[in-house]
Design an enzyme around this catalytic site. Structure first.
Site, PDB file in Angstrom:
ATOM      1  N   TYR A 100      -9.152   5.596   7.641  1.00  0.00           N
ATOM      2  CA  TYR A 100      -9.295   5.982   9.049  1.00  0.00           C
ATOM      3  C   TYR A 100     -10.301   7.127   9.062  1.00  0.00           C
ATOM      4  O   TYR A 100     -10.033   8.183   8.473  1.00  0.00           O
ATOM      5  CB  TYR A 100      -7.967   6.480   9.625  1.00  0.00           C
ATOM      6  CG  TYR A 100      -6.903   5.404   9.819  1.00  0.00           C
ATOM      7  CD1 TYR A 100      -6.723   4.806  11.061  1.00  0.00           C
ATOM      8  CD2 TYR A 100      -6.065   5.006   8.776  1.00  0.00           C
ATOM      9  CE1 TYR A 100      -5.746   3.834  11.265  1.00  0.00           C
ATOM     10  CE2 TYR A 100      -5.085   4.039   8.969  1.00  0.00           C
ATOM     11  CZ  TYR A 100      -4.934   3.457  10.218  1.00  0.00           C
ATOM     12  OH  TYR A 100      -3.966   2.504  10.412  1.00  0.00           O
ATOM     13  N   LYS A 115       1.122   0.489  15.149  1.00  0.00           N
ATOM     14  CA  LYS A 115       2.530   0.470  15.567  1.00  0.00           C
ATOM     15  C   LYS A 115       2.914  -0.674  16.506  1.00  0.00           C
ATOM     16  O   LYS A 115       4.102  -0.895  16.742  1.00  0.00           O
ATOM     17  CB  LYS A 115       2.886   1.803  16.263  1.00  0.00           C
ATOM     18  CG  LYS A 115       2.925   2.986  15.332  1.00  0.00           C
ATOM     19  CD  LYS A 115       4.145   2.910  14.423  1.00  0.00           C
ATOM     20  CE  LYS A 115       4.015   3.754  13.192  1.00  0.00           C
ATOM     21  NZ  LYS A 115       4.093   3.047  11.923  1.00  0.00           N
ATOM     22  N   HIS A 171       0.847  -1.205   0.000  1.00  0.00           N
ATOM     23  CA  HIS A 171       0.000   0.000   0.000  1.00  0.00           C
ATOM     24  C   HIS A 171       0.875   1.244   0.000  1.00  0.00           C
ATOM     25  O   HIS A 171       1.751   1.386   0.830  1.00  0.00           O
ATOM     26  CB  HIS A 171      -0.904   0.029   1.239  1.00  0.00           C
ATOM     27  CG  HIS A 171      -2.073  -0.900   1.138  1.00  0.00           C
ATOM     28  ND1 HIS A 171      -3.246  -0.689   1.819  1.00  0.00           N
ATOM     29  CD2 HIS A 171      -2.254  -2.025   0.423  1.00  0.00           C
ATOM     30  CE1 HIS A 171      -4.103  -1.667   1.533  1.00  0.00           C
ATOM     31  NE2 HIS A 171      -3.515  -2.496   0.688  1.00  0.00           N
ATOM     32  N   PRO A 224      -4.150   1.018  18.947  1.00  0.00           N
ATOM     33  CA  PRO A 224      -3.897   0.474  17.605  1.00  0.00           C
ATOM     34  C   PRO A 224      -4.007   1.493  16.456  1.00  0.00           C
ATOM     35  O   PRO A 224      -3.702   1.154  15.312  1.00  0.00           O
ATOM     36  CB  PRO A 224      -4.949  -0.622  17.464  1.00  0.00           C
ATOM     37  CG  PRO A 224      -5.998  -0.295  18.466  1.00  0.00           C
ATOM     38  CD  PRO A 224      -5.346   0.454  19.566  1.00  0.00           C
ATOM     39  N   TYR A 241       3.918   6.855   9.733  1.00  0.00           N
ATOM     40  CA  TYR A 241       3.048   5.713   9.445  1.00  0.00           C
ATOM     41  C   TYR A 241       3.840   4.582   8.784  1.00  0.00           C
ATOM     42  O   TYR A 241       3.695   3.407   9.141  1.00  0.00           O
ATOM     43  CB  TYR A 241       1.874   6.137   8.556  1.00  0.00           C
ATOM     44  CG  TYR A 241       0.788   5.085   8.496  1.00  0.00           C
ATOM     45  CD1 TYR A 241      -0.203   5.036   9.481  1.00  0.00           C
ATOM     46  CD2 TYR A 241       0.776   4.122   7.499  1.00  0.00           C
ATOM     47  CE1 TYR A 241      -1.184   4.057   9.465  1.00  0.00           C
ATOM     48  CE2 TYR A 241      -0.197   3.137   7.460  1.00  0.00           C
ATOM     49  CZ  TYR A 241      -1.179   3.111   8.447  1.00  0.00           C
ATOM     50  OH  TYR A 241      -2.148   2.125   8.430  1.00  0.00           O
TER      51      TYR A 241
HETATM   52  P1  RFL Z   1       2.063 -10.934  22.200  1.00  0.00           P
HETATM   53  O1  RFL Z   1       1.571 -11.082  20.806  1.00  0.00           O
HETATM   54  O2  RFL Z   1       1.097 -10.542  23.256  1.00  0.00           O
HETATM   55  O3  RFL Z   1       2.742 -12.329  22.594  1.00  0.00           O
HETATM   56  C1  RFL Z   1       3.138 -12.639  23.912  1.00  0.00           C
HETATM   57  C2  RFL Z   1       3.060 -14.138  24.100  1.00  0.00           C
HETATM   58  O4  RFL Z   1       3.505 -14.480  25.409  1.00  0.00           O
HETATM   59  C3  RFL Z   1       2.645 -15.449  25.964  1.00  0.00           C
HETATM   60  N1  RFL Z   1       2.729 -15.371  27.425  1.00  0.00           N
HETATM   61  C4  RFL Z   1       3.449 -16.233  28.173  1.00  0.00           C
HETATM   62  N2  RFL Z   1       4.176 -17.295  27.838  1.00  0.00           N
HETATM   63  C5  RFL Z   1       4.800 -17.981  28.853  1.00  0.00           C
HETATM   64  N3  RFL Z   1       4.685 -17.623  30.157  1.00  0.00           N
HETATM   65  C6  RFL Z   1       3.952 -16.564  30.527  1.00  0.00           C
HETATM   66  N4  RFL Z   1       3.833 -16.210  31.807  1.00  0.00           N
HETATM   67  C7  RFL Z   1       3.301 -15.806  29.520  1.00  0.00           C
HETATM   68  N5  RFL Z   1       2.522 -14.714  29.521  1.00  0.00           N
HETATM   69  C8  RFL Z   1       2.182 -14.464  28.255  1.00  0.00           C
HETATM   70  C9  RFL Z   1       1.272 -15.080  25.401  1.00  0.00           C
HETATM   71  O5  RFL Z   1       0.385 -16.190  25.418  1.00  0.00           O
HETATM   72  C10 RFL Z   1       1.634 -14.665  23.975  1.00  0.00           C
HETATM   73  O6  RFL Z   1       1.590 -15.745  23.061  1.00  0.00           O
HETATM   74  O7  RFL Z   1       3.282  -9.907  22.310  1.00  0.00           O
HETATM   75  P2  RFL Z   1       4.450  -9.587  21.213  1.00  0.00           P
HETATM   76  O8  RFL Z   1       5.057 -10.862  20.690  1.00  0.00           O
HETATM   77  O9  RFL Z   1       5.319  -8.575  21.853  1.00  0.00           O
HETATM   78  O10 RFL Z   1       3.702  -8.949  19.961  1.00  0.00           O
HETATM   79  C11 RFL Z   1       3.036  -7.722  20.069  1.00  0.00           C
HETATM   80  C12 RFL Z   1       1.842  -7.656  19.106  1.00  0.00           C
HETATM   81  O11 RFL Z   1       1.063  -8.829  19.276  1.00  0.00           O
HETATM   82  C13 RFL Z   1       0.974  -6.411  19.343  1.00  0.00           C
HETATM   83  O12 RFL Z   1       1.782  -5.283  19.564  1.00  0.00           O
HETATM   84  C14 RFL Z   1       0.044  -6.106  18.142  1.00  0.00           C
HETATM   85  O13 RFL Z   1      -0.882  -7.130  17.944  1.00  0.00           O
HETATM   86  C15 RFL Z   1      -0.699  -4.796  18.373  1.00  0.00           C
HETATM   87  N6  RFL Z   1      -1.652  -4.484  17.298  1.00  0.00           N
HETATM   88  C16 RFL Z   1      -1.216  -3.953  16.108  1.00  0.00           C
HETATM   89  N7  RFL Z   1       0.109  -3.766  15.873  1.00  0.00           N
HETATM   90  C17 RFL Z   1       0.546  -3.285  14.665  1.00  0.00           C
HETATM   91  O14 RFL Z   1       1.773  -3.128  14.484  1.00  0.00           O
HETATM   92  N8  RFL Z   1      -0.329  -2.989  13.637  1.00  0.00           N
HETATM   93  C18 RFL Z   1      -1.660  -3.157  13.789  1.00  0.00           C
HETATM   94  O15 RFL Z   1      -2.368  -2.943  12.822  1.00  0.00           O
HETATM   95  C19 RFL Z   1      -2.167  -3.622  15.059  1.00  0.00           C
HETATM   96  N9  RFL Z   1      -3.472  -3.817  15.251  1.00  0.00           N
HETATM   97  C20 RFL Z   1      -3.020  -4.716  17.483  1.00  0.00           C
HETATM   98  C21 RFL Z   1      -3.914  -4.370  16.423  1.00  0.00           C
HETATM   99  C22 RFL Z   1      -3.509  -5.321  18.659  1.00  0.00           C
HETATM  100  C23 RFL Z   1      -4.853  -5.552  18.801  1.00  0.00           C
HETATM  101  N10 RFL Z   1      -5.274  -6.179  20.035  1.00  0.00           N
HETATM  102  C24 RFL Z   1      -6.294  -7.135  20.144  1.00  0.00           C
HETATM  103  C25 RFL Z   1      -4.511  -5.995  21.265  1.00  0.00           C
HETATM  104  C26 RFL Z   1      -5.252  -4.589  16.541  1.00  0.00           C
HETATM  105  C27 RFL Z   1      -5.744  -5.153  17.745  1.00  0.00           C
HETATM  106  C28 RFL Z   1      -7.240  -5.340  17.836  1.00  0.00           C
HETATM  107  C1  PHB Z   2      -5.910  -4.190  11.097  1.00  0.00           C
HETATM  108  O1  PHB Z   2      -6.005  -4.445   9.889  1.00  0.00           O
HETATM  109  O2  PHB Z   2      -6.216  -5.021  11.971  1.00  0.00           O
HETATM  110  C2  PHB Z   2      -5.418  -2.857  11.522  1.00  0.00           C
HETATM  111  C3  PHB Z   2      -4.927  -1.983  10.554  1.00  0.00           C
HETATM  112  C4  PHB Z   2      -4.491  -0.711  10.930  1.00  0.00           C
HETATM  113  C5  PHB Z   2      -4.547  -0.340  12.259  1.00  0.00           C
HETATM  114  C6  PHB Z   2      -5.023  -1.211  13.229  1.00  0.00           C
HETATM  115  C7  PHB Z   2      -5.467  -2.485  12.861  1.00  0.00           C
HETATM  116  O3  PHB Z   2      -4.139   0.912  12.607  1.00  0.00           O
END
Ligand code: RFL
Ligand code: PHB
Length: 389
Positions: A200, A296, A72, A292, A384
């Protein structure tokens, strides 16, 4: 058990670090609290910065991403009835790639399996010991039996609710937090995306985001009440609220269908300092959370992994401790900039329940400035697409 780097958590941070270390012959063991199916069932991020893509390539797991990821070169921002596009290549020579975190995780699991990676799922009672000594170790339980890993370094990649951050004594940790008075309700549906780029949208009725995974899979979000429960939102109510928050010409094109996943995420900004304590190093959501809105979270986790991977490599392969000694300050310098962008975009695009009429007009004036000013668009595009490492 014995290994060089004990990694807590098999989310994107832990898996990517483990895979990158393996490319340099450095062994690790990954401990994960959940099952593999559970980790793969989580629907999260969708947008990858080019630095994240480069790291995945370096880790040898970007083949499918290169084939299936959508490049994109811009995003659309909407304010009420008007919308405008920010074209990244007018300002910066890198695009973003739309490819779900679920797929990134699946590719990393496959790569780890192909190179004989050691991952242990469904572990309990993980505890980190002696992190301030030269001989740290990690204890845990698997199938009710206690076990132990002796290691040289511990990487805390266990997300916001993990144990690693809390291992750093409270009198050393400094935590900075902001919570927002709303959440995001997200829906995944097997429908064609409403537009070929992300939208957005800010409106008087609240924020909305139109995103996608591929040509027949859409991801939509709306701002919701912090106390709402996903199961109380019928699909029809979601589509109605989404249309209300989008410009009419976009709402008219929206194709709706049954949701195949629906969840609510709270919005939070959080940073802990320092990100290292002795031989324990924090990565990703274990150390910081962003709302989110700027996409980032995963990307900032990846930049931590970049710094930690290079620092561990220098130390383990060349005996050079310089980068590892300064891991926390190096990683935090970039983390705070991602925090700033995510906080700014969240504040700009959402309806805040108690916001005064003046503050609302300020938000609209800022969006109007962004629409009409190329310098402001350049700042947006650089943030971004992702600041350099
Ligand atoms: P994670 O993915 O939370 O993984 C951590 C892992 O550790 C495990 N764990 C344990 N394991 C052993 N012993 C313990 N005591 C433990 N405690 C926990 C957990 O089960 C898990 O498997 O952290 P990590 O690897 O640092 O990754 C971070 C990302 O997952 C997170 O920052 C993103 O998902 C955030 N996020 C987004 N980030 C982006 O860069 N672009 C996006 O578009 C974006 N959209 C989002 C998002 C997060 C969302 N939610 C639900 C929080 C959209 C959403 C809706
Ligand atoms: C997504 O596709 O889940 C998504 C994309 C952009 C964002 C957050 C979530 O800023």
């Amino acid at each position: 058990m014995k290994t060089t780097v004990a990694i807590i958590g098999a989310g994107p941070s832990g898996l990517l670090l483990s895979q990158l270390l393996a490319t340099r012959g450095i062994d690790s063991i990954v401990l994960e609290r959940q099952s593999k199916a559970h980790v793969l069932g989580r629907i999260r991020a969708g947008v990858l910065e080019s630095g994240t893509v480069d790291l995945l390539r370096q880790a040898g797991c970007a083949d499918r991403l290169t084939r299936e990821g959508q490049v994109h070169d811009g995003v659309v921002l909407a304010d009420g009835d008007t919308q405008f596009r920010i074209n990244f290549s007018d300002h910066i020579d890198r695009p973003v790639v739309v490819y779900g975190q679920t797929e990134v995780t699946r590719d990393l699991f496959d790569a780890r399996a192909a190179s004989g990676g050691h991952l242990i799922f469904e572990v309990g009672n993980v505890a980190i010991h002696d992190a301030k000594t030269d001989a740290p170790y990690v204890t845990f339980e698997k199938d009710g039996k206690p076990d132990r890993i002796d290691c040289a370094y511990v990487a805390g990649c266990d997300g916001f609710h993990g144990v690693s951050r809390k291992t750093i004594p409270a009198d050393i940790r400094r935590e900075y937090e902001k919570t927002y008075p709303f959440g995001w309700l997200g829906v995944l549906s097997e429908t064609p995306p409403v537009h070929d780029e992300l939208i957005y949208a800010s409106s008087d009725t609240g924020f909305a985001l139109c995103s996608m995974r591929h040509a027949t899979l859409s991801r939509y979000y709306i701002q919701c009440d912090i106390n709402d429960r996903a199961e109380d939102w019928a699909d029809d109510a979601f589509w109605t609220a989404l249309k209300q928050n989008l410009p009419p010409e976009t709402a008219a094109k929206l194709i709706t269908g049954p949701s195949i996943e629906k969840s609510i995420a709270p919005l939070r900004s959080f940073v802990t300092e320092p990100m290292q304590w002795g031989r324990l190093f924090l990565c990703g959501d274990a150390a910081h959370i962003v709302p989110p809105t700027g996409a980032k979270g995963l990307n900032t986790a990846a930049s931590d992994v970049h710094y930690l991977f290079h620092a561990l490599q220098d130390q383990i392969l060349n005996g050079d401790s310089q980068a590892l000694d300064h891991y926390s300050e190096t990683a935090l310098a970039r983390v705070w900039k991602a925090e700033r962008f995510s906080w700014w975009l969240t504040s700009l695009m959402h309806q805040f329940p108690q916001q005064s009429a003046f503050d609302q007009r300020m938000r609209r004036a800022e969006l109007d400035f962004l629409r009409s000013n190329t310098a402001a668009q350049s700042v947006f595009a650089q943030n971004y697409v992702g600041l350099p490492y």
